[in-house]
Scaffold this motif. Structure first.
Motif, PDB file in Angstrom:
ATOM      1  N   ILE A  45      -8.828   6.197   9.152  1.00 13.63           N
ATOM      2  CA  ILE A  45      -9.358   7.616   8.791  1.00 13.63           C
ATOM      3  C   ILE A  45     -10.228   7.396   7.496  1.00 13.63           C
ATOM      4  O   ILE A  45      -9.881   7.299   6.450  1.00 13.63           O
ATOM      5  CB  ILE A  45      -8.147   8.420   8.534  1.00 13.63           C
ATOM      6  N   LYS A  46     -11.617   7.679   7.649  1.00 14.84           N
ATOM      7  CA  LYS A  46     -12.381   7.711   6.606  1.00 14.84           C
ATOM      8  C   LYS A  46     -12.142   9.119   5.851  1.00 14.84           C
ATOM      9  O   LYS A  46     -12.101   9.264   4.640  1.00 14.84           O
ATOM     10  CB  LYS A  46     -13.925   7.546   6.992  1.00 14.84           C
ATOM     11  N   ASP A  47     -12.166  10.267   6.738  1.00 19.13           N
ATOM     12  CA  ASP A  47     -12.152  11.366   5.935  1.00 19.13           C
ATOM     13  C   ASP A  47     -11.177  12.177   6.608  1.00 19.13           C
ATOM     14  O   ASP A  47     -11.048  11.834   7.697  1.00 19.13           O
ATOM     15  CB  ASP A  47     -13.309  12.173   5.608  1.00 19.13           C
ATOM     16  N   ALA A  48     -10.948  13.605   6.353  1.00 17.07           N
ATOM     17  CA  ALA A  48      -9.988  14.565   7.021  1.00 17.07           C
ATOM     18  C   ALA A  48     -10.590  14.840   8.487  1.00 17.07           C
ATOM     19  O   ALA A  48      -9.729  14.900   9.297  1.00 17.07           O
ATOM     20  CB  ALA A  48      -9.798  15.748   6.239  1.00 17.07           C
ATOM     21  N   HIS A  49     -11.802  14.757   8.774  1.00 15.30           N
ATOM     22  CA  HIS A  49     -12.343  15.084  10.087  1.00 15.30           C
ATOM     23  C   HIS A  49     -11.918  13.907  10.927  1.00 15.30           C
ATOM     24  O   HIS A  49     -11.680  14.219  12.362  1.00 15.30           O
ATOM     25  CB  HIS A  49     -13.686  15.125  10.172  1.00 15.30           C
ATOM     26  N   GLY A  50     -11.592  12.849  10.563  1.00 14.15           N
ATOM     27  CA  GLY A  50     -11.086  11.577  11.352  1.00 14.15           C
ATOM     28  C   GLY A  50      -9.617  11.903  11.770  1.00 14.15           C
ATOM     29  O   GLY A  50      -9.489  10.908  12.683  1.00 14.15           O
ATOM     30  N   ALA A  51      -8.911  12.722  11.242  1.00 14.80           N
ATOM     31  CA  ALA A  51      -7.520  12.871  11.535  1.00 14.80           C
ATOM     32  C   ALA A  51      -7.129  12.865  12.981  1.00 14.80           C
ATOM     33  O   ALA A  51      -6.116  12.115  13.585  1.00 14.80           O
ATOM     34  CB  ALA A  51      -6.663  13.754  10.796  1.00 14.80           C
ATOM     35  N   PRO A  52      -7.748  13.876  13.711  1.00 11.15           N
ATOM     36  CA  PRO A  52      -7.269  14.085  15.101  1.00 11.15           C
ATOM     37  C   PRO A  52      -7.603  12.859  16.135  1.00 11.15           C
ATOM     38  O   PRO A  52      -6.713  12.578  16.733  1.00 11.15           O
ATOM     39  CB  PRO A  52      -8.399  15.371  15.458  1.00 11.15           C
ATOM     40  N   ALA A  53      -8.435  12.410  15.930  1.00 14.79           N
ATOM     41  CA  ALA A  53      -8.945  11.012  16.663  1.00 14.79           C
ATOM     42  C   ALA A  53      -8.003  10.003  16.266  1.00 14.79           C
ATOM     43  O   ALA A  53      -7.339   9.453  17.460  1.00 14.79           O
ATOM     44  CB  ALA A  53     -10.360  10.477  16.499  1.00 14.79           C
ATOM     45  N   ALA A  81       0.883  -1.186   0.017  1.00  5.83           N
ATOM     46  CA  ALA A  81       0.080   0.005   0.091  1.00  5.83           C
ATOM     47  C   ALA A  81       0.854   1.272  -0.121  1.00  5.83           C
ATOM     48  O   ALA A  81       1.972   1.441   0.522  1.00  5.83           O
ATOM     49  CB  ALA A  81      -0.801   0.162   1.253  1.00  5.83           C
ATOM     50  N   ALA A  82       0.399   2.264  -0.446  1.00  6.10           N
ATOM     51  CA  ALA A  82       1.265   3.607  -0.381  1.00  6.10           C
ATOM     52  C   ALA A  82       1.391   3.929   1.122  1.00  6.10           C
ATOM     53  O   ALA A  82       0.359   3.728   1.759  1.00  6.10           O
ATOM     54  CB  ALA A  82       0.461   4.697  -1.141  1.00  6.10           C
ATOM     55  N   GLY A 104      -3.906   9.156   0.120  1.00  4.26           N
ATOM     56  CA  GLY A 104      -5.212   9.497  -0.228  1.00  4.26           C
ATOM     57  C   GLY A 104      -5.978   8.838   0.859  1.00  4.26           C
ATOM     58  O   GLY A 104      -5.728   8.408   1.692  1.00  4.26           O
ATOM     59  N   LEU A 105      -7.201   8.963   0.708  1.00  5.93           N
ATOM     60  CA  LEU A 105      -8.281   8.668   1.632  1.00  5.93           C
ATOM     61  C   LEU A 105      -9.350   7.723   1.103  1.00  5.93           C
ATOM     62  O   LEU A 105      -9.360   7.890  -0.023  1.00  5.93           O
ATOM     63  CB  LEU A 105      -9.128   9.886   2.101  1.00  5.93           C
ATOM     64  N   PRO A 106      -9.803   6.722   1.817  1.00  3.97           N
ATOM     65  CA  PRO A 106      -9.363   6.306   3.171  1.00  3.97           C
ATOM     66  C   PRO A 106      -8.013   5.976   3.497  1.00  3.97           C
ATOM     67  O   PRO A 106      -7.274   5.565   2.734  1.00  3.97           O
ATOM     68  CB  PRO A 106     -10.595   5.431   3.473  1.00  3.97           C
ATOM     69  N   ALA A 107      -7.629   6.049   4.789  1.00  7.36           N
ATOM     70  CA  ALA A 107      -6.330   5.572   5.029  1.00  7.36           C
ATOM     71  C   ALA A 107      -6.361   4.796   6.487  1.00  7.36           C
ATOM     72  O   ALA A 107      -7.373   4.888   7.402  1.00  7.36           O
ATOM     73  CB  ALA A 107      -5.460   6.756   5.221  1.00  7.36           C
ATOM     74  N   GLU A 151      -1.058   4.379   6.134  1.00  3.94           N
ATOM     75  CA  GLU A 151      -1.157   3.462   4.920  1.00  3.94           C
ATOM     76  C   GLU A 151      -2.559   3.943   4.059  1.00  3.94           C
ATOM     77  O   GLU A 151      -3.610   4.046   4.849  1.00  3.94           O
ATOM     78  CB  GLU A 151      -1.192   1.962   5.033  1.00  3.94           C
ATOM     79  N   GLY A 152      -2.722   3.863   2.893  1.00  3.88           N
ATOM     80  CA  GLY A 152      -3.691   4.010   2.147  1.00  3.88           C
ATOM     81  C   GLY A 152      -4.336   2.663   2.174  1.00  3.88           C
ATOM     82  O   GLY A 152      -3.926   1.695   2.279  1.00  3.88           O
TER      83      GLY A 152
END
Ligand code: AMP
Length: 365
Positions: free
Chosen positions: A166-174, A122-123, A146-149, A187-188
């Motif tokens: 991480i489904k989308d950018a909002h999920g990054a902090p959690a 995976a990337a 890329g997303l998801p990751a 990983e992608g």
């Protein structure tokens, strides 16, 4: 030591879990003694080994005593500190070698190494989760892969632990919080058609032998079943063997390795490898003329490998936690081979045993 070990000589195993237990039983079948080194209490392997060193991996005198008493050392546990291996290696050979273990301990090194030797993964991108600009590094990583990751700790993850999707950018902090400041690799997300694994061995002379690839299904991040043969094309089957061979040769490896692969479109990506016998290879006990445990012992003892011809179609199912209660019922089934690991307490998520069911004569080979 380059001469093959003789029956009556002693194999040292670092780690005393179920894999060590099954390795010790295979070693005993070939006439070897086994010493186990395990820091934890009541190791399953101790019940079938001649001697157990119950000490921490940082206990230099225990490591020395262990190394002096055995003729070759192997490991069943990936997180043995490499400093312990350095100390042991000064006295006795370790197989598979230290490098294979060190590369597999760090997901970033592992993925970089796989790409260097021409294998697809995976990337991925590194993320230093404890750094002040961790959020920025993760945001850039998400652009790159890329997303998801999936964010995974570089070290000490297993059975899906130490991972955050991480489904989308909002999920990054959690996801960043979940890493608890550990170094991580992003990983992608791979939308794979199937997860398969190939268990392969390399002998001391460079001989390579691959078991048939199996198809793996997980539940809650833990391997649930392995079905063999995997429903893959003959071309992908050959490709899986080629990947295992490339990896074994590049690592100058001696022993059994487990290589986890994703089937994507008409190709294979490497997820990770384990430098040891592997849960998805337990089926070999009931499905092939040799099992992964004996093949590993043969390799590290400098014995010839056996051509791992598969004679049956099989399905291996892990008995996890309370699944152990099913064992008495399973024990009456024709063609069901049980292994119970002898662990005292059946906690949820804990692998307590497995059963391999013979489904019929081998097809697809
Ligand atoms: P691992 O600990 O890397 O073996 O990951 C545990 C499980 O998570 C794998 O068996 C896959 O089912 C899933 N997984 C891991 N990495 C990825 C990925 N990059 N894309 C999709 N699924 C993944």
């Amino acid at each position: 030591m380059t001469d093959p070990l003789k029956p009556g000589q002693t194999i040292g195993i670092l780690g005393g879990g179920q894999l060590g237990r099954m390795l010790a039983m295979a070693a005993a079948r070939l006439g070897f003694h086994v010493h186990v080194f395990e820091p934890g209490a009541a190791p399953p392997a101790s019940e079938v080994a001649q001697k157990t060193y119950s000490a921490d991996y940082s206990d230099a005198s225990a490591l020395d005593a262990f190394a002096e008493a055995v003729d070759v050392v192997t490991y069943e546990f990936e997180n043995v500190p490499t400093e312990a291996l350095d100390r042991i290696e000064a006295k006795v050979p370790i197989r598979p070698n230290r490098r294979a273990l060190a590369v597999s301990q760090d997901r970033l090194e592992e993925k970089s190494f796989l790409n260097e030797i021409g294998l697809t993964t995976a990337a991925f991108a590194p993320v230093h989760c404890g750094a002040t600009d961790a959020a920025g590094e993760l945001a850039q990583g998400l652009v790159d892969v890329g997303l998801p990751a999936i964010l995974k700790t570089r070290r000490f993850g297993y059975d899906g632990k130490g991972q955050a999707r991480i489904k989308d950018a909002h999920g990054a902090p959690a996801a960043l919080d979940a890493m608890k400041e550990a170094d991580a690799v992003l990983e992608g997300f791979v939308s794979f058609k199937r997860e398969i694994s190939v268990i392969a061995a390399r002998g001391i002379t460079g001989q390579i032998a691959c078991f048939e690839p199996g198809e793996n299904h997980h539940r809650d991040g833990i391997l649930q079943t392995t079905k063999v043969p995997a429903a893959i094309s003959p071309e992908l089957r050959e490709r899986a063997f080629g990947i295992a061979g490339t990896l074994l040769a590049a690592l100058d490896y001696v022993g059994v390795i487990g290589v986890e692969l994703f089937e994507v479109d008409d190709s294979l990506m490497v997820n990770e490898f384990a430098p040891r016998v592997h849960n998805s290879g337990h089926w070999t006990e009931a499905g092939a003329v040799i099992d992964q445990f004996e093949q590993h012992i043969r390799a590290i003892a400098g014995w010839p490998l056996v051509d791992p011809v598969r004679h049956s179609n099989v399905e291996m199912t892990n008995l996890i936690g309370d699944d152990l209660d099913l064992a008495p019922g399973i024990s009456g089934e024709t063609g069901a081979r049980l292994q119970i690991y002898g662990k005292a307490e059946a906690r949820p998520g804990r692998k307590m045993g497995h059963v391999t069911r013979v489904l019929g004569p081998a097809s697809g080979r």
